[in-house]
Design an enzyme around this catalytic site. Structure first.
Site, short mmCIF file in Angstrom:
data_model
loop_
_atom_site.label_atom_id
_atom_site.label_comp_id
_atom_site.label_asym_id
_atom_site.label_seq_id
_atom_site.Cartn_x
_atom_site.Cartn_y
_atom_site.Cartn_z
N ASP A 1 59.96 96.80 -24.07
CA ASP A 1 61.36 97.14 -23.83
C ASP A 1 62.02 96.03 -23.01
OD1 ASP A 1 63.55 99.20 -23.76
OD2 ASP A 1 63.19 99.03 -21.61
N GLU B 1 61.46 93.59 -27.70
CA GLU B 1 62.88 93.90 -27.83
C GLU B 1 63.57 92.71 -27.17
OE1 GLU B 1 65.98 97.53 -26.98
OE2 GLU B 1 64.64 96.94 -25.36
#
Length: 726
Positions: free
Chosen positions: A366, A403
């Site tokens: 993330d 990401e």
């Protein structure tokens, strides 16, 4: 340090629990490994905490409510406090108290009245839920975080649990599916089985629910190769959400990077996670964890104190120049400092733990640029984190997916990660959405996306498998909502519809939300098939959002992070199971497996070989090769492409090898395509996918001989196959 801070610090350095100074209670032990390690005769504790005066281990009763002993770790080796406590073992509940300065204006937030989590805890005894006791300062005080709270919170605080959980892995093996052959399925552990009637009620919404036969059967029939799990490391529900009757459903609020969240353990045993992995591996399915090492749930300077803040705030976090506040590259109030050796070591130890001890197959990071920033705060593809990953012999075999964006300067890094990494390709999503909603000038970018996004990943000398292609993911509209709503509808999140992305590149196909208009409904179904077919025909790694195969809707909510209810849970009713889109999606995954030409980790060049054959050729609606003028014309949105199987040998000896003809019409009018005459393909093309209707088995597929014609309604596509000549 202020005078008041000095007095507060001195006061707490002199206050002691009756058992705290008992030298017989704890031997020196070892500074490694960090955390609580069961050994013969007891448990060794080791905690990194620089600049503090004392670290205490507090032992609790079996219920985790009564503190029975408080033991000062007697030794400190290079900022690691350590000690061996005899007579305890697995199952012991414990927490930490750290004595040191409480001076937020200089970055220190030690408050020994607050029980802290061990950063290396392998298990927690309860879920974390936001409450006033989590704060190191009195809520509502006029000096806010500058005033230390003297109230003890040990009774209410979550406790760490010493874990010594042997597990019989048997013949478990990592499936090791090649990245280019992978199909990722992004899914929430709880939401997937929470309403699945075949799963025993006690197991629904847990790791064991995901490991159940009905759940695995759905995954296998769907044809995916890996489950990408939204965060499962222990996380905290924000107090604001609790007060509103909501929850941090997605789990992007982590704090304990070694501990599975207790919410997903049916019986409280961390081995339930291992049982899930073993069951998925036995079915040939890989497990990818979504991990959040960019920030923690401790928020900004006014956030709770659960772990890192109270242990060594200055080492674990990136602080501003005034030291009271936090650099925030994440939008959550803080950024963990993975350029500091202690934090970097924790991240690397955590990753290796999940691979070696839990047998996971990879990670999705993330907001990965926030983790990959150097000591100066700049994204650095040769910085500490990415360099540590690159040389690690354990993590080299894991799938690594970034990401590739955060909120800091130069934080958009799609294409910026080094070799060995794949990335969520947000540009693929935008290009494909723009094309299918009929945006003028979108054809060139759409074609690039279909071919693996060479313009993005070619410069880093990575192949198409660097691109994890996505149309929808947890963060945004579901596929059904993408074609049903022009605007977000997030009122249930209690933020006056201000949260979530406002520019979704969505199109409601003529009506906002639910409708009885048969024409609109048919159009939406065709658009869903267009998106899915494009996804599975593109080079790169397709990522399917869990539930999209059955038309899952969130009612237009494009930020359902706080909806732990039917808004987010899968609907397993007969109506959803009978959705024709499910059978269509299964056919797509099967067809992708059958057609190596769709999966090659090689760039398409369009250059002729010695027989004038080309790996890809683009054609206009007239069956002629596209001209430069047509590519530049913003109104052109009809195109066809032939992918020649000669350049993509079959994976299995004797397996049939098929070339592919893709035909696209993203205009508002019907179009009649003249099928191109292609070198090496004199035979008929079999129509396998026709999005106005569905899929065809090869034996029953309609056939077309060039230069025959194929009619495509507005906003539709077709996929045809033909055996390639040698």
């Amino acid at each position: 340090m202020t005078a008041q801070a000095v007095m507060q610090s001195l006061a707490h350095r002199t206050n002691s629990h009756p058992a705290a100074a008992d030298p017989a209670a704890c031997a020196a032990g070892r500074p490694w490994p960090l955390g609580a390690t069961p050994c013969e005769g007891g448990v060794n504790f080791a905690v990194f905490a620089s600049g503090v005066d004392r670290v205490e281990v507090c032992l609790f009763d079996a219920g985790g409510t009564r503190e029975e002993r408080r033991i000062a770790l007697p030794a400190c080796s290079e900022d690691v406090w350590h000690g061996f406590v005899p007579g305890i073992g697995a199952g012991t509940r414990y927490g930490l108290r750290v004595h040191g300065p409480y001076d937020p204006e200089h970055g220190w937030r030690c408050n020994p009245n607050k029980l802290l989590l061990d950063p290396y805890a392998r298990a927690l005894d309860r879920p974390l839920r936001g409450a006033p006791w989590q704060y190191a300062y009195p809520l509502g005080h006029e000096r806010r975080d500058l005033h230390m709270d003297p109230q003890d919170n040990a009774e209410a605080a979550a406790k760490c649990v010493v874990v010594d959980a042997p597990f019989d892995w048997g013949d478990d093996r990592h499936p090791q599916t090649p990245m280019e052959d992978s199909v990722f399925y992004e899914v929430h552990v709880r939401g997937f089985t929470r309403q699945m009637p075949e799963v025993p009620e006690a197991l629904r919404g847990t790791f064991l629910g995901l490991a159940s036969e009905p759940a695995i059967r759905h995954l296998l029939q769907l044809g995916v190769t890996a489950v990408e799990l939204l965060p499962v490391q222990a996380f905290n529900d924000e107090r604001r959400l609790i007060d509103l009757g909501l929850a941090n459903y997605w789990g992007y609020n982590s704090i304990a990077f070694f501990a599975p969240d207790p919410r997903y353990l049916a019986g409280g045993d961390v081995n339930e996670f291992r049982r899930m992995v073993k069951a998925l591996h036995a079915a040939g399915l890989e497990v990818i964890l979504d991990v959040v090492y960019n920030h923690s749930c401790e928020g900004n300077h006014l956030g709770p104190t659960l772990c890192f803040k109270g242990i060594d705030n200055r080492s674990y976090y990136r602080l501003t120049e005034d030291h009271r506040h936090y650099l925030d590259f994440t939008g959550t109030g803080n950024t963990l400092n993975a350029s500091h050796p202690a934090m970097l070591r924790l991240v690397m130890d955590s990753l290796r733990y999940w691979v070696q001890e839990m047998h996971v197959d990879g990670f999705r990071f993330d907001l990965a640029p926030a983790v990959a920033r150097n000591a100066q705060g700049a994204f650095d593809h040769r910085g500490p984190f990415l360099a540590a990953i690159a040389q690690d012999p354990v993590l080299r075999r894991a799938k690594l997916v970034a990401e590739p964006w955060d909120l800091g300067d130069n934080g958009y890094q799609v294409g910026g990660f080094p070799q060995g990494w794949s990335e969520w390709n947000g540009q693929y999503r935008d290009r494909v959405r723009d094309y299918w909603r009929g945006t003028e000038g979108s054809l060139g970018d759409f074609a690039a996306a279909l071919c693996g996004s060479h313009d993005i990943y070619g410069p880093s000398r990575r192949g198409p498998r660097a691109s994890v292609n996505l149309v929808t993911v947890h963060d945004g509209f579901t596929l059904h909502d993408l074609v049903s709503y022009n605007d977000k509808h997030n009122e249930a999140n209690a933020e006056d519809n201000r949260d979530g992305e406002s520019h979704n590149r969505s199109w409601n196909c003529g009506a906002e939300g639910p409708t009885d208009d048969a024409k609109v409904l048919a159009f939406r179904e065709r658009q869903k098939r267009n998106f899915l077919t494009t996804l599975f025909c593109s080079r790169g790694v397709p990522l399917l959002l869990g539930g999209d195969e059955m038309g899952r809707t969130q009612g237009g909510n494009n930020n359902a992070y706080c909806q732990d209810n039917a808004v987010s849970w899968f609907d397993w009713s007969d109506a959803r199971r009978d959705d024709p889109l499910l059978a269509f999606t299964r056919s797509l995954t099967r067809l992708r497996r059958e057609l190596p030409v769709l999966r090659q980790n090689a760039w398409l060049s369009g250059q002729p070989d010695e027989d004038s054959r080309r790996d890809i050729v683009w054609y206009s609606v007239w069956g002629l090769e596209m001209t430069a003028e047509e590519w530049r014309n913003p109104a052109v949105r009809c195109v066809a492409a032939v992918l020649d199987a000669r350049f993509a040998p079959a994976h299995a000896e004797g397996a049939p090898n098929r070339s592919v003809l893709l035909v696209f019409n993203a205009t508002g009018e019907d179009a009649t395509f003249t099928l191109p005459v292609v070198a090496g393909h004199p035979g008929e093309w079999a129509l396998r996918i026709y999005t106005p209707e569905g899929c065809f088995d090869e034996a029953d597929a309609p056939t077309y001989a060039p230069p025959g014609r194929l009619q495509l309604p507005s906003h539709s596509m077709a996929l045809l196959t033909q055996a390639a000549e040698d």
